[in-house]
Design a protein around this motif. Structure first.
Motif, PDB file in Angstrom:
ATOM      1  N   LEU A 152     -31.053  50.742  -3.751  1.00  0.00           N
ATOM      2  CA  LEU A 152     -30.576  52.111  -3.905  1.00  0.00           C
ATOM      3  C   LEU A 152     -31.164  52.777  -5.147  1.00  0.00           C
ATOM      4  O   LEU A 152     -31.551  53.944  -5.105  1.00  0.00           O
ATOM      5  N   ASP A 153     -31.206  52.052  -6.244  1.00  0.00           N
ATOM      6  CA  ASP A 153     -31.811  52.583  -7.462  1.00  0.00           C
ATOM      7  C   ASP A 153     -32.007  51.451  -8.459  1.00  0.00           C
ATOM      8  O   ASP A 153     -31.424  50.370  -8.324  1.00  0.00           O
ATOM      9  N   HIS A 154     -32.850  51.700  -9.458  1.00  0.00           N
ATOM     10  CA  HIS A 154     -33.022  50.737 -10.543  1.00  0.00           C
ATOM     11  C   HIS A 154     -33.584  51.469 -11.755  1.00  0.00           C
ATOM     12  O   HIS A 154     -34.220  52.521 -11.633  1.00  0.00           O
ATOM     13  N   GLY A 155     -33.316  50.914 -12.929  1.00  0.00           N
ATOM     14  CA  GLY A 155     -33.792  51.531 -14.151  1.00  0.00           C
ATOM     15  C   GLY A 155     -33.267  50.810 -15.376  1.00  0.00           C
ATOM     16  O   GLY A 155     -32.426  49.911 -15.277  1.00  0.00           O
TER      17      GLY A 155
ATOM     18  N   PRO B 136     -39.991  45.747  -6.830  1.00  0.00           N
ATOM     19  CA  PRO B 136     -38.854  46.206  -6.016  1.00  0.00           C
ATOM     20  C   PRO B 136     -38.828  45.597  -4.618  1.00  0.00           C
ATOM     21  O   PRO B 136     -37.759  45.267  -4.097  1.00  0.00           O
TER      22      PRO B 136
ATOM     23  N   ARG C 208     -24.828  45.043  -8.101  1.00  0.00           N
ATOM     24  CA  ARG C 208     -25.573  45.483  -9.277  1.00  0.00           C
ATOM     25  C   ARG C 208     -25.971  44.249 -10.068  1.00  0.00           C
ATOM     26  O   ARG C 208     -25.127  43.458 -10.466  1.00  0.00           O
TER      27      ARG C 208
ATOM     28  N   TYR D 160     -30.429  46.820 -11.263  1.00  0.00           N
ATOM     29  CA  TYR D 160     -30.824  47.033  -9.867  1.00  0.00           C
ATOM     30  C   TYR D 160     -29.557  47.173  -9.032  1.00  0.00           C
ATOM     31  O   TYR D 160     -28.649  46.340  -9.126  1.00  0.00           O
ATOM     32  N   HIS D 161     -29.495  48.204  -8.206  1.00  0.00           N
ATOM     33  CA  HIS D 161     -28.334  48.444  -7.334  1.00  0.00           C
ATOM     34  C   HIS D 161     -28.804  48.353  -5.893  1.00  0.00           C
ATOM     35  O   HIS D 161     -29.677  49.103  -5.463  1.00  0.00           O
ATOM     36  N   ARG D 162     -28.213  47.396  -5.147  1.00  0.00           N
ATOM     37  CA  ARG D 162     -28.620  47.171  -3.762  1.00  0.00           C
ATOM     38  C   ARG D 162     -27.422  47.209  -2.825  1.00  0.00           C
ATOM     39  O   ARG D 162     -26.310  46.825  -3.196  1.00  0.00           O
TER      40      ARG D 162
ATOM     41  N   THR E 234     -32.102  46.100 -17.752  1.00  0.00           N
ATOM     42  CA  THR E 234     -32.546  46.725 -16.507  1.00  0.00           C
ATOM     43  C   THR E 234     -31.558  46.425 -15.393  1.00  0.00           C
ATOM     44  O   THR E 234     -31.151  45.270 -15.215  1.00  0.00           O
TER      45      THR E 234
END
Length: 249
Positions: free
Chosen positions: A111-114, A165, A152, A135-137, A133
């Motif tokens: 979904l997003d990462h940063g 990714p 997360r 990561y959301h999946r 860092t």
């Protein structure tokens, strides 16, 4: 091996060998490519691959057969069930390969990462870092497409630099850290508690607001006892159960 080729593992002599082999083979089966063959190698070749006896291998295969992941046919061989249900119970047992197996077998969407400053509850785990860092999946059942959990993962930035990714779409974070990044994982601690679905979780998992969910926290440590990964996962309460086995020896 000319047929389906499972991953290799380092066996922990403190845990039942048949269990470790079954979980490693389970992870390989659930994480296979659609192009991989369905036929497994013979019991003898699998036993040689894992470095165990044929009797141990048979016990491991029986576990997978009972779960419905494989079927065994006299004179024909052992085959992966292509339509086997992948939403199996989550098992908290004492090996990294068991954790990899638990995380395998679902489709994942990143979904997003940063990267962001370490703050709040993350400070307890990453006190030596300024940034982490994340990561959301969202994971879904591979057959029905029904969402099953969202996760997360908070990872050390120097490790995240080596994570692509697409790796996290294909594999669980534990496998990526160990087999892609090459991190030396020493232990993983797991905590599970009952909670009520917040608005984000209810939306992602398609469950009513404040319905029961299972809140899982997994902390992965390296051999220097540093936290490599903090995983926070919200599981649908109607899809998962947790089993904990303790070795009394």
């Amino acid at each position: 091996m000319t047929s389906f080729a499972p991953d290799s593992i380092v066996l922990n002599r403190k845990l039942p060998l048949w269990y470790q082999v079954s979980q490693s083979l389970r992870a390989s089966i659930l994480g296979r490519s659609p192009r991989d063959p369905l036929r497994l190698p013979t019991e003898e070749r699998l036993a040689e691959h894992y470095g165990v006896s044929v009797l141990t291998m048979r016990q491991a295969l029986k576990e997978l057969e009972d779960e419905g992941l494989i079927s065994r046919h006299r004179r024909r061989g052992t085959f992966i069930e292509p339509d086997a249900r992948r939403g199996a119970p989550v098992r908290l047992l004492g090996s990294v390969d068991a954790i990899v197996a638990q995380q395998s077998g679902m489709t994942a969407e990143l979904l997003d990462h940063g990267t962001a400053p370490v703050a709040g509850e993350l400070t307890e785990f990453f006190s030596d870092l300024a940034e982490v860092t994340t990561y959301h999946r969202l994971r879904s059942d591979a057959q029905t497409g029904e969402p099953t959990n969202h996760a997360r993962n908070h990872v050390r930035p120097e490790l995240a630099e080596r994570i692509a990714p697409e790796d996290l779409v294909r594999w669980p974070m534990t496998k990526v850290l160990r087999d892609v990044v090459g991190a030396e994982i020493s232990r993983i601690t797991d905590t599970v508690e009952a909670r009520l679905a917040d608005p984000e979780t209810a939306r992602l998992l398609r469950v009513p607001l404040l319905s029961p969910i299972l809140h899982y926290t997994g902390v992965t440590y390296d051999t220097a006892d540093r936290v490599l990964d903090l995983a926070v996962i919200q599981y649908r309460g109607d899809r998962f159960s947790f089993t904990v086995t303790l070795d009394a020896t």
